[in-house]
Write a protein that holds these residues in place. Structure first.
Motif, short mmCIF file in Angstrom:
data_model
loop_
_atom_site.label_atom_id
_atom_site.label_comp_id
_atom_site.label_asym_id
_atom_site.label_seq_id
_atom_site.Cartn_x
_atom_site.Cartn_y
_atom_site.Cartn_z
N ALA A 82 0.85 -1.20 0.00
CA ALA A 82 0.00 0.00 0.00
C ALA A 82 0.88 1.25 0.00
CB ALA A 82 -0.90 -0.01 1.23
N GLN A 83 0.27 2.39 -0.18
CA GLN A 83 0.99 3.65 -0.08
C GLN A 83 1.09 4.04 1.40
OE1 GLN A 83 2.23 5.36 -2.79
NE2 GLN A 83 1.57 3.56 -3.93
N THR A 84 2.18 4.72 1.75
CA THR A 84 2.36 5.17 3.13
C THR A 84 1.18 6.03 3.59
OG1 THR A 84 4.75 5.10 2.88
CG2 THR A 84 3.92 6.48 4.65
N GLY A 85 0.73 6.91 2.70
CA GLY A 85 -0.38 7.79 3.06
C GLY A 85 -1.66 7.02 3.39
N SER A 86 -1.84 5.87 2.71
CA SER A 86 -3.03 5.07 2.99
C SER A 86 -2.99 4.47 4.40
CB SER A 86 -3.15 3.93 1.96
OG SER A 86 -3.01 4.43 0.66
N VAL A 87 -1.79 4.11 4.84
CA VAL A 87 -1.69 3.58 6.21
C VAL A 87 -2.13 4.65 7.21
CG1 VAL A 87 -0.11 2.67 7.98
CG2 VAL A 87 0.15 1.95 5.58
N TYR A 88 -1.65 5.88 6.99
CA TYR A 88 -2.00 6.97 7.92
C TYR A 88 -3.52 7.23 7.93
CZ TYR A 88 2.84 8.32 8.84
OH TYR A 88 4.13 8.34 9.27
N HIS A 89 -4.18 6.83 6.87
CA HIS A 89 -5.63 7.02 6.82
C HIS A 89 -6.35 6.14 7.86
CE1 HIS A 89 -9.31 8.23 4.87
NE2 HIS A 89 -9.70 6.97 4.76
N HIS A 90 -5.70 5.05 8.27
CA HIS A 90 -6.36 4.08 9.17
C HIS A 90 -5.97 4.23 10.63
CE1 HIS A 90 -8.18 1.40 6.10
NE2 HIS A 90 -7.23 1.93 5.34
N VAL A 91 -4.86 4.89 10.90
CA VAL A 91 -4.35 4.95 12.29
C VAL A 91 -4.01 6.39 12.65
CG1 VAL A 91 -3.41 2.61 12.23
CG2 VAL A 91 -1.96 4.52 11.53
N ASP A 92 -3.90 6.62 13.93
CA ASP A 92 -3.60 7.97 14.42
C ASP A 92 -2.07 8.14 14.50
OD1 ASP A 92 -3.83 10.45 15.51
OD2 ASP A 92 -4.49 9.76 17.51
N GLY A 93 -1.43 8.10 13.33
CA GLY A 93 0.02 8.31 13.28
C GLY A 93 0.80 7.16 13.86
N ARG A 94 2.10 7.34 13.92
CA ARG A 94 2.98 6.33 14.49
C ARG A 94 2.59 6.02 15.93
NH1 ARG A 94 8.20 3.90 14.44
NH2 ARG A 94 8.83 3.66 16.60
N ASP A 95 2.29 7.07 16.73
CA ASP A 95 1.90 6.86 18.12
C ASP A 95 0.64 6.01 18.22
OD1 ASP A 95 4.01 8.41 18.84
OD2 ASP A 95 2.81 10.14 19.49
N GLY A 96 -0.26 6.17 17.26
CA GLY A 96 -1.47 5.36 17.24
C GLY A 96 -1.14 3.89 17.04
N ILE A 97 -0.16 3.62 16.19
CA ILE A 97 0.25 2.23 15.96
C ILE A 97 0.88 1.65 17.24
CG2 ILE A 97 1.71 0.68 14.59
CD1 ILE A 97 1.41 2.69 12.26
N VAL A 98 1.67 2.47 17.93
CA VAL A 98 2.26 2.00 19.20
C VAL A 98 1.15 1.58 20.17
CG1 VAL A 98 3.62 2.69 21.22
CG2 VAL A 98 4.39 3.34 18.93
N GLU A 99 0.08 2.36 20.23
CA GLU A 99 -1.01 2.00 21.14
C GLU A 99 -1.76 0.76 20.68
OE1 GLU A 99 0.57 3.73 23.45
OE2 GLU A 99 -1.37 3.39 24.38
#
Lengths: 200, 200
Positions: free
Chosen positions: A39-56
């Motif tokens: 996928a595109q990097t921007g598409s990932v950001y569409h699903h999560v609240d940034g890198r910190d969101g992924i950490v959570e």
């Protein structure tokens, strides 16, 4: 061509990919996740609240394996806390490389905060003074997570080039019980609980 | 053009670069080290005993900051062990991301083995039974390294979206002492030493 029926991206798949990257490399980046998922990097950001969101999301994923039914206020607090510590240790020992990441970023995940709420409620109910509650929990977490890292270590942790340069260490290693990590954890947990009892 | 008088590669520079990579990214690779030093990957391998050799150089580098004069058998064993634990914690808190790597690979570095030799000698001298010596040391290391990771965490470790969903946690956090990490470490260390004394 129709669109695929299974979406390439969702929070679960992003979390699974981030955890796989950490298990392999010790860290993750959003572009790496995107690349693995095609996928595109921007598409990932569409699903999560940034890198910190992924950490959570990672915190929730790893913590899901902790048995929170152990934190039952109807049981003696020390037995409950022991059982929670054992389950907590096992959950994090499955993903030792995620430990530094989760320990050094603030806890925001609602389901994880609920787990702290249970632990705090248990200790208040047991009679701990309010200012002691967080230090007691953090001390227990430190020994649990230190031990979780040790569970991921080889059983033969010290490799002596010969026995003459460090003879006392050689003797102590020969005499050490099988399951060094478990013995050490039980020792630390027993000491912790004994001291916590004196605080009541 | 003459060759540069300062060699591009030596073990010290390789170690420094590996540690910088870990501090930034949580891991290192030999090609990454080579790239940063403007050298070929093969040239790095010429100076070190493979990736494992670099891990041992990292162990020596980080452990250099531990004050081993604390492990003096002329002082009471518990005071010596406490002082060692504090110095050990500070040394590793400076590089929290290296902790999982070092905890999960066998110890081979001679100067680090010597440090274990001192700790073992101290405990044998204090009267600990030989089979207890390694579990005592490992239990102490687990709490030290768990706490070192926590030292690298933000002081405000729990971020509650509002105080109503986890009211007990909110109260416990309000009442917690400043310096949560140090309070927790002191609590765990006190418990550990008290329990270790009962083993004598």
């Amino acid at each position: 061509m129709g669109r695929p029926r299974t979406p390439l991206l969702d929070r679960d798949r992003i979390t699974t990919t981030a955890l796989a990257l950490i298990d392999e490399k010790g860290d993750f980046s959003v572009p790496q996740i995107a690349k693995r998922l095609g996928a595109q990097t921007g598409s990932v950001y569409h699903h999560v609240d940034g890198r910190d969101g992924i950490v959570e999301l990672l915190r929730e994923r790893v913590s899901e394996a902790i048995d929170t039914s152990t934190l039952d206020p109807r049981h003696p607090w020390d037995a409950s806390l022991s059982a929670w510590a054992r389950s907590y240790r096992a959950a994090f020992a499955a993903h030792p490389k995620v430990i530094p990441l989760l320990m050094t970023s603030p806890v925001r995940a609602p389901r994880v905060l609920e787990q702290y709420e249970l632990a705090v409620t248990l200790l208040i109910g047991a009679g701990f003074a309010l200012p002691d509650v967080m230090p007691v929990i953090v001390a227990l977490e430190n020994l649990v997570l230190g031990s979780a890292l040790d569970l991921a270590a080889p059983e033969a942790m010290w490799e002596l080039p010969d026995e003459t340069s460090t003879p006392a260490l050689a003797r102590a290693l020969d005499a050490a019980p099988q399951g060094r990590t478990d013995s050490a954890f039980e020792l630390a947990l027993t000491g912790f609980l004994a001291h916590a009892r004196t605080m009541l």
